[in-house]
Design a protein around this motif. Structure first.
Motif, PDB file in Angstrom:
ATOM      1  N   VAL A  77      34.238 -35.391   5.780  1.00 21.78           N
ATOM      2  CA  VAL A  77      33.984 -34.973   7.169  1.00 21.78           C
ATOM      3  C   VAL A  77      32.711 -34.145   7.226  1.00 21.78           C
ATOM      4  N   GLY A  78      32.517 -33.291   6.233  1.00 25.36           N
ATOM      5  CA  GLY A  78      31.292 -32.500   6.186  1.00 25.36           C
ATOM      6  C   GLY A  78      30.053 -33.375   6.127  1.00 25.36           C
ATOM      7  N   ARG A  79      30.115 -34.439   5.319  1.00 21.85           N
ATOM      8  CA  ARG A  79      28.977 -35.359   5.236  1.00 21.85           C
ATOM      9  C   ARG A  79      28.728 -36.037   6.579  1.00 21.85           C
ATOM     10  N   ALA A  80      29.806 -36.425   7.246  1.00 29.12           N
ATOM     11  CA  ALA A  80      29.655 -37.066   8.565  1.00 29.12           C
ATOM     12  C   ALA A  80      29.015 -36.105   9.557  1.00 29.12           C
ATOM     13  N   ALA A  81      29.401 -34.849   9.502  1.00 30.21           N
ATOM     14  CA  ALA A  81      28.811 -33.854  10.401  1.00 30.21           C
ATOM     15  C   ALA A  81      27.328 -33.664  10.095  1.00 30.21           C
ATOM     16  N   CYS A  82      26.977 -33.633   8.818  1.00 34.39           N
ATOM     17  CA  CYS A  82      25.566 -33.497   8.445  1.00 34.39           C
ATOM     18  C   CYS A  82      24.754 -34.701   8.932  1.00 34.39           C
ATOM     19  N   GLU A  83      25.338 -35.886   8.801  1.00 29.93           N
ATOM     20  CA  GLU A  83      24.640 -37.088   9.276  1.00 29.93           C
ATOM     21  C   GLU A  83      24.447 -37.047  10.792  1.00 29.93           C
TER      22      GLU A  83
ATOM     23  N   ALA B  86      41.738 -32.191   7.939  1.00 32.44           N
ATOM     24  CA  ALA B  86      41.578 -32.624   6.542  1.00 32.44           C
ATOM     25  C   ALA B  86      42.296 -31.655   5.601  1.00 32.44           C
ATOM     26  N   MET B  87      43.049 -32.208   4.642  1.00 34.16           N
ATOM     27  CA  MET B  87      43.851 -31.385   3.750  1.00 34.16           C
ATOM     28  C   MET B  87      43.379 -31.445   2.299  1.00 34.16           C
ATOM     29  N   GLU B  88      42.828 -32.553   1.889  1.00 33.12           N
ATOM     30  CA  GLU B  88      42.358 -32.728   0.517  1.00 33.12           C
ATOM     31  C   GLU B  88      40.854 -32.485   0.452  1.00 33.12           C
ATOM     32  N   LEU B  89      40.393 -32.031  -0.719  1.00 32.76           N
ATOM     33  CA  LEU B  89      38.974 -31.708  -0.863  1.00 32.76           C
ATOM     34  C   LEU B  89      38.094 -32.904  -0.537  1.00 32.76           C
ATOM     35  N   ALA B  90      38.445 -34.082  -1.018  1.00 36.32           N
ATOM     36  CA  ALA B  90      37.615 -35.266  -0.771  1.00 36.32           C
ATOM     37  C   ALA B  90      37.474 -35.529   0.723  1.00 36.32           C
ATOM     38  N   ALA B  91      38.579 -35.354   1.458  1.00 44.51           N
ATOM     39  CA  ALA B  91      38.536 -35.574   2.907  1.00 44.51           C
ATOM     40  C   ALA B  91      37.685 -34.516   3.595  1.00 44.51           C
ATOM     41  N   VAL B  92      37.814 -33.271   3.155  1.00 41.89           N
ATOM     42  CA  VAL B  92      37.012 -32.187   3.725  1.00 41.89           C
ATOM     43  C   VAL B  92      35.524 -32.470   3.537  1.00 41.89           C
ATOM     44  N   LEU B  93      35.148 -32.862   2.324  1.00 40.16           N
ATOM     45  CA  LEU B  93      33.736 -33.123   2.045  1.00 40.16           C
ATOM     46  C   LEU B  93      33.229 -34.348   2.788  1.00 40.16           C
TER      47      LEU B  93
ATOM     48  N   VAL C  35      38.974 -23.546   0.726  1.00 37.23           N
ATOM     49  CA  VAL C  35      37.754 -22.791   0.444  1.00 37.23           C
ATOM     50  C   VAL C  35      36.539 -23.556   0.963  1.00 37.23           C
ATOM     51  N   ALA C  36      36.447 -24.840   0.616  1.00 34.26           N
ATOM     52  CA  ALA C  36      35.327 -25.658   1.082  1.00 34.26           C
ATOM     53  C   ALA C  36      35.372 -25.820   2.598  1.00 34.26           C
ATOM     54  N   LYS C  37      36.568 -25.980   3.149  1.00 31.34           N
ATOM     55  CA  LYS C  37      36.694 -26.137   4.602  1.00 31.34           C
ATOM     56  C   LYS C  37      36.167 -24.899   5.325  1.00 31.34           C
ATOM     57  N   ALA C  38      36.514 -23.729   4.833  1.00 28.66           N
ATOM     58  CA  ALA C  38      36.045 -22.489   5.458  1.00 28.66           C
ATOM     59  C   ALA C  38      34.530 -22.396   5.408  1.00 28.66           C
ATOM     60  N   HIS C  39      33.934 -22.788   4.283  1.00 20.23           N
ATOM     61  CA  HIS C  39      32.470 -22.768   4.191  1.00 20.23           C
ATOM     62  C   HIS C  39      31.842 -23.709   5.223  1.00 20.23           C
TER      63      HIS C  39
END
Length: 381
Positions: A337-343, A328-335, A302-306
């Motif tokens: 990567v998301g933080r890295a993309a935002c940075e 990324a398969m786990e929520l922590a890993a997804v988030l 769900v978070a990955k799709a967002h």
């Protein structure tokens, strides 16, 4: 609350009183004009809170399966998150059995402001399950469901539906003119009127048929015809991809609110008037990440799709991060990567502020957004 069929209200009052009650309820939730749509696996608590922060005045849960909700406590726990600031909230159910739908609604009504019947989902899974837009082939069934629910619930019953195609005789008799003659919408307005008479308090209409999905322009004339016919509040759905188009839709249709789904997925600040840009998106993604950390969605996908939607343009500029997010398969890993993309996007914004602030919610934008990836300026009418 339980699942017992108890008549807590009744529809012995007149049609005029029903209309008055519907408007009184609409006013009690603030007469919203900006509405976040119900979206399977996408309108979860974290995203609803993000949308509310950016101007959504009414939110819906994802579509919930009535049979599973009524019978399985783990399903209710995993798919129905509540929060004190997440109101007003509509719980949307799909199903075709009035008794099952009532049992589900009775379990939910104490934690929401209204219950909605989904008659709009056009996907093949809805055909297999006999729900959503495939109930439109049986209008009497939809009307009977609403008539069964409305007098037995403490909260209003709403319906979300798609427009119906004209019958063949009407289609053959009409010249190809625009705007279309009102007779083209007779089947849609007839069903809408029957739903109002059965106890529907608010009707949301998507201005495309089940078969059209999003392959043609949304027909705002259809929504206007239904709004002109009904006396209860009407919500317009479809054809809004930019902030200014919300007001354009309200003016063109006369609807009381506009519901957004896909455009809001890539830019929930559409509700507050902010156009889509890479700069807007990475900031929204950062906010979503923190909300998803605090209110975890039921699964990492769900978070990955967002994040794939919120960071669509940024991930195109950083393909290695797109690949990492996909893996990324786990929520922590997804988030993470998301933080890295935002940075990475923040660094780009500091280096090229004007480029990343450039509006991207139109076909000639310098960066292609997720919402526009398959769309063109001139969809067929």
């Amino acid at each position: 609350e339980g699942g017992r069929e108890e008549a807590t209200t009744d529809l012995s009052y007149s049609p005029s009183e029903h209309v008055e009650r519907s408007w009184r309820w609409w006013s009690s939730i603030g007469s919203p004009t900006r509405v976040l749509a119900p979206m399977v696996n996408q309108s979860e608590l974290a995203f609803r809170l993000l949308a509310r922060k950016h101007g959504a005045q009414l939110c819906y849960t994802p579509m919930l399966h009535a049979a599973m909700f009524a019978s399985e406590e783990p399903y209710r726990r995993d798919n129905f998150d509540v929060h004190e600031s997440d109101r007003p909230l509509v719980v949307q159910f799909c199903g075709d059995d009035k008794h099952t739908l009532l049992a589900a609604a009775l379990l939910a009504q104490g934690r929401c402001d209204a219950i909605e019947l989904n008659c709009g989902c056009p996907q093949h899974i809805a055909r297999r399950g006999h729900y959503g837009a495939f109930l439109l082939d049986e209008p009497e069934l939809i009307v009977s469901i609403v008539a069964h629910l409305a007098p037995r619930l403490k909260v209003p019953v709403l319906v979300k539906m798609r427009m119906l195609p004209p019958d063949e005789a009407t289609r053959a008799a009409e010249p190809p003119v625009s705007p279309a003659p009102s007779s083209r919408y007779r089947r849609t307005t007839d069903l809408a009127l029957a739903l109002e008479a059965a106890g529907c308090a608010v009707l949301t209409l998507h201005g495309r048929t089940r078969e059209q999905k999003t392959s043609v322009q949304c027909d705002w004339h259809a929504i206007a015809a239904v709004k002109a016919a009904l006396r209860i509040p009407v919500v317009a759905n479809g054809g809004v991809g930019a902030p200014e188009e919300i007001e354009e839709c309200l003016e063109a249709t006369g609807a009381d609110a506009v519901m957004s789904s896909e455009a809001a997925l890539e830019n929930p600040s559409i509700f507050s008037g902010k156009p889509t840009s890479r700069a807007v998106q990475w900031k929204l993604a950062s906010e979503y990440i923190e909300l998803a950390q605090r209110y975890p969605p039921r699964c990492a996908s769900v978070a990955k799709a967002h994040l794939f939607k919120l960071l669509y343009m940024g991930l195109n500029a950083h393909p290695q991060l797109r690949e990492q997010l996909g893996e990324a398969m786990e929520l922590a890993a997804v988030l993470d990567v998301g933080r890295a993309a935002c940075e990475a996007e923040a660094v780009e914004a500091a280096r090229l502020p004007d480029a990343l602030a450039t509006r991207c919610d139109h076909a000639r934008a310098p960066y292609g957004s997720w919402y526009r990836r398959h769309r063109h300026d001139a969809l067929p009418s």
